[in-house]
Motif scaffolding. Structure first.
Motif: not given
Length: 216
Positions: A29-39, A193-204
């Motif tokens: 997710y990409k997030e913007t908030s009044v608690a910090f500047t930028g994304n 917050q907006s969804l930007v990625l939803d990918n299959a992975i293989d991580v341990n």
């Protein structure tokens, strides 16, 4: 005999020295908030067959912090990377135990409105009121979601909004994924917050038990 010893050592690492976690889904997710500047980017790794644990990355500029939550062991492991341009290796900081029965939200002050349109998206409006009379709002969280193949709604709301969908008193369909979340308070948008990625992975990922340091 050598093969047998190898298997024993592997199981010894699995059960005694190491805690192994597997992840097959990355949601970002990409997030913007009044608690910090930028994304800020918030990345969550799940195991689609076992959502009792998940791994969270939060990064902005060149800094990154991360944590792994294991709801079976009731423990959180905290990590960091000071400069992601120089290193991709997580530095372990500490661990902490939590009580899953501790819900800091008074659920009697909460109302939830859920509506579904003719398409695949649905809207959930979660309102926290000042008191049980529910006449005055303290804040509200608006969630647009769509159906998903495994239950990620509750942990994602908790991760992104640190909020009350993990309380047992709140009953919503967990088999959906938020595509957009907005926090309103005092007539102002405090975070989105907006969804930007939803990918299959293989991580341990391995947690070495001997290195764990617990804090209160």
């Amino acid at each position: 005999m050598t093969k047998f010893i190898g298997i024993v050592l592997f199981l010894f690492c699995q059960n005694v020295l190491c805690q192994e976690y597997h992840f097959d889904r990355l949601i970002q997710y990409k997030e913007t908030s009044v608690a910090f500047t930028g994304n800020r980017l918030v990345t969550v790794l799940f195991n689609s067959n076992n959502t009792s644990y998940y791994f969270v990355n939060r990064n902005w500029n060149d800094e990154l912090d991360a944590y792994l939550v294991d709801n079976n062991l009731n423990v959180t492991h905290v990590y960091t990377i000071d400069d992601i341009k120089k290193s991709k290796d997580y530095e372990y900081l500490y661990s902490k135990r939590f009580n899953p029965d501790n819900c800091s939200i008074d659920c009697s002050c909460i109302s939830i409105e859920e509506s579904k349109n003719a398409g695949q998206f649905s809207k959930i409006l979660m309102i926290k009121h000042i008191n049980k009379k529910k006449k005055k709002k303290e804040y509200e969280i608006e969630v647009i979601s769509k159906p998903y193949e495994f239950a990620v709604l509750k942990p994602l709301i908790e991760i992104l909004q640190h909020h009350f969908l993990f309380c047992e008193e709140i009953k919503v369909d967990g088999y959906s994924i938020p595509t957009w979340i907005k926090l309103n308070k005092g007539g102002q948008i405090k975070s989105e917050q907006s969804l930007v990625l939803d990918n299959a992975i293989d991580v341990n990922f391995s947690v070495k038990k001997k290195d764990l340091v617990f804090r209160e």
